[in-house]
Scaffold this active site. Structure first.
Site, PDB file in Angstrom:
ATOM      1  N   SER A  95      38.411 -16.162  13.384  1.00 47.50           N
ATOM      2  CA  SER A  95      39.131 -14.987  12.914  1.00 47.50           C
ATOM      3  C   SER A  95      39.951 -15.308  11.663  1.00 47.50           C
ATOM      4  O   SER A  95      39.400 -15.709  10.644  1.00 47.50           O
ATOM      5  CB  SER A  95      39.996 -14.441  14.052  1.00 47.50           C
ATOM      6  OG  SER A  95      40.441 -13.142  13.787  1.00 47.50           O
ATOM      7  N   ASP A 224      31.994  -7.149  18.377  1.00 46.93           N
ATOM      8  CA  ASP A 224      33.349  -7.533  17.976  1.00 46.93           C
ATOM      9  C   ASP A 224      34.106  -6.268  17.572  1.00 46.93           C
ATOM     10  O   ASP A 224      33.782  -5.643  16.564  1.00 46.93           O
ATOM     11  CB  ASP A 224      33.274  -8.529  16.819  1.00 46.93           C
ATOM     12  CG  ASP A 224      34.608  -9.164  16.495  1.00 46.93           C
ATOM     13  OD1 ASP A 224      35.646  -8.484  16.626  1.00 46.93           O
ATOM     14  OD2 ASP A 224      34.613 -10.344  16.091  1.00 46.93           O
ATOM     15  N   HIS A 253      35.248 -10.294  20.281  1.00 49.22           N
ATOM     16  CA  HIS A 253      35.926 -11.118  19.271  1.00 49.22           C
ATOM     17  C   HIS A 253      36.400 -12.443  19.856  1.00 49.22           C
ATOM     18  O   HIS A 253      36.199 -13.499  19.269  1.00 49.22           O
ATOM     19  CB  HIS A 253      37.114 -10.342  18.697  1.00 49.22           C
ATOM     20  CG  HIS A 253      37.788 -11.023  17.557  1.00 49.22           C
ATOM     21  ND1 HIS A 253      37.153 -11.290  16.367  1.00 49.22           N
ATOM     22  CD2 HIS A 253      39.060 -11.482  17.411  1.00 49.22           C
ATOM     23  CE1 HIS A 253      37.988 -11.887  15.540  1.00 49.22           C
ATOM     24  NE2 HIS A 253      39.154 -12.029  16.148  1.00 49.22           N
TER      25      HIS A 253
END
Length: 273
Positions: A95, A224, A253
């Site tokens: 991320s 996601d 995610h």
């Protein structure tokens, strides 16, 4: 606890397990280095040196008022790499951490970096614009900032559902994993939590991706809900000269459950190969 000190005096906490070729892990927002514990143990058990830091303002690092931007995050990472004199380095970022390691590799890594791995990463740029119509509207990020200010404890609890996909039928993610997300989020300083939203959503990593010259593994779940794949991994794979894209069907995610098992096997195979 081990820390290094950056040029502006911030104390950056890190964990250092095992020995061998170094693998450095960079976490997502609003987490800390503990998010990578399973992967750290995995690679250390297989003959690698696993290192993970807490980004400034997060976890056990200094709750600085300033420096919550990608250039500073990458500079902090460079300070850690240089302090430990890491070479033949494999960088792994999830991320926000994916953006951090990409910017570090492109602007500071030089000949220290051997490979790059990103998972659910924010590059090339998250926010929607005329040139990035697949992106997420700015109003969504304004909502994140408002949630952090108004009731961050409740906000992190709610966000964990989309993060792990527990709002999807058939999810096997436990309440304990969601609680761990909340626990780590509550360790972030408020300034860092708020300012990092702009850093991860509005930074453009296009030129950084194009500058990567090492083998790069780009992993992303196609469900996601935090960093949608169309504006992220699918574009990044076209920008990196030596990229391998792996899409995990139905994966959220957060790296957990069946997704984690599959990703960890691919991660180990990539760093070994």
């Amino acid at each position: 606890m081990p820390h290094i000190t950056t040029a502006d005096g911030a104390q950056i906490f890190y964990k250092d397990w095992g020995s061998g070729q170094p693998v450095l892990f960079s976490h997502g927002w609003p987490l800390n280095g503990d998010a990578w514990d399973v992967e750290m143990k995995l690679v250390a058990d297989h003959g690698f040196r696993a290192i993970a830091h807490d980004r400034r303002g997060h976890g056990r690092s200094s709750q600085t008022w300033s420096g919550h931007d990608m250039d500073t995050y990458a500079a902090d990472l460079a300070a850690l790499v240089e302090a430990l004199d890491l070479r033949d380095l494999v960088l792994v970022g999830h991320s926000t951490g994916g953006g951090e390691v990409v910017r570090y590799a492109a602007r500071h890594g030089g000949d220290r970096v051997a490979k790059v791995v990103t998972a659910g990463a924010v590059p090339p740029v998250m926010v929607k614009s005329d040139s990035n119509p697949e992106g997420t509207p700015l109003e969504v990020f304004d909502g994140i900032r408002a949630g952090v200010l108004a009731d961050r404890s409740g906000f992190y609890q709610e966000l964990s559902a989309a993060f792990f996909g527990t709002n999807r039928e058939g999810s096997t993610i436990s309440q304990g994993q969601r609680d761990q997300f909340w626990r780590q989020g509550m360790q972030v300083g408020l300034a860092a939590a708020y300012d990092c939203v702009k850093a991860f959503s509005e930074t453009d990593f296009t030129s950084d991706l194009q500058a990567l010259t090492v083998p790069t593994f780009i992993a992303h779940g196609d469900d996601d809900q935090i960093v949608p794949i169309a504006a992220a991994a699918l574009k990044s794979a076209d920008l990196v000269p030596d990229a391998t894209l792996k899409v995990y069907p139905g994966a959220p995610h957060g790296i957990a459950g069946p997704y984690q098992a599959a990703f960890d096997a691919d991660l180990l195979a990539f760093i070994r190969g």
